[in-house]
Design an enzyme around this catalytic site. Sequence first.
Site, PDB file in Angstrom:
ATOM      1  N   GLY A 137       0.826  -1.162   0.140  1.00  0.00           N
ATOM      2  CA  GLY A 137      -0.013  -0.025  -0.002  1.00  0.00           C
ATOM      3  C   GLY A 137       0.881   1.123   0.220  1.00  0.00           C
ATOM      4  N   GLY A 138       0.429   2.473  -0.444  1.00  0.00           N
ATOM      5  CA  GLY A 138       1.063   3.743  -0.685  1.00  0.00           C
ATOM      6  C   GLY A 138       2.348   3.222  -1.471  1.00  0.00           C
ATOM      7  N   ASP A 139       3.432   3.645  -0.790  1.00  0.00           N
ATOM      8  CA  ASP A 139       4.811   3.702  -1.800  1.00  0.00           C
ATOM      9  C   ASP A 139       5.559   2.476  -1.098  1.00  0.00           C
ATOM     10  OD1 ASP A 139       5.304   4.840   0.897  1.00  0.00           O
ATOM     11  OD2 ASP A 139       6.563   6.551  -0.100  1.00  0.00           O
ATOM     12  N   GLU A 140       4.735   1.420  -0.533  1.00  0.00           N
ATOM     13  CA  GLU A 140       5.705   0.469   0.081  1.00  0.00           C
ATOM     14  C   GLU A 140       5.389  -0.938  -0.603  1.00  0.00           C
ATOM     15  OE1 GLU A 140       5.497   1.722   4.915  1.00  0.00           O
ATOM     16  OE2 GLU A 140       3.915   0.206   4.207  1.00  0.00           O
TER      17      GLU A 140
END
Length: 234
Positions: A137-140
């Site tokens: 999720g996000g930038d992971e």
Amino acid sequence: RPEVQRVLGAAAIGTGVLMAGLLLWNRALRRAVFQRTDALQKELAERQRLETRLRTLAEHDPLTGLMNRAALTEALRRSLALAARQKWSVAVVFIDLDKFKAVNDSMGHAAGDELLRQIAGRLQGCLRESDLLGRLGGDEFIVVAEALHDGPRNAIELTDKLLMQMKRPFLVEGRSLPMGFSAGIAIYPGDGDTPEALVANADAAMYQAKEQGRFRAALFQVGGAGPAAAGVSA
């Protein structure tokens, strides 16, 4: 006799009409059965398509098409079970993009989404067929590399390769964007024997990498402290 002939004739006509009616009814029944079977087959195919779609949505990140957290956790659990039988190491690499928020703030979320898709494709292109890649999720992102015979060294080599690929700028909406990441590495079995433990320890190591200067990777160190040699700088 004429009377008998009339009766027989009427009976023959009646029988013929009955047979014709039966034939027509049978033909209509066969047509109805065919139409119903065709409708059921189409309905079944549509249901299977929807089930496949729902399964895909349940197991994959809708933006990048990579495995999501739940699917990656189950895949990692299977990898660990295989590693226990084969006596090899498994590396979990926790990737967090550096300064990604600045792209969203300056260019908007559509540009950020396109950048994430390009990053996912570039990371995937660096991995072996047996390696796993997922987006939390996000930038992971998470990379799982199995069948390692020298876990730390093999994991560092892989992460260094990924970092080198990130040196090439990304082209988004006509702009050339440099992008890097910090990564933490946890090795099975030394750093954990469950997916949850390995991901948590790789996450902790990623923060160690950020503290060492970003755009690098760090091996998990118990207590969060270790020599700079534990990190790999691109």
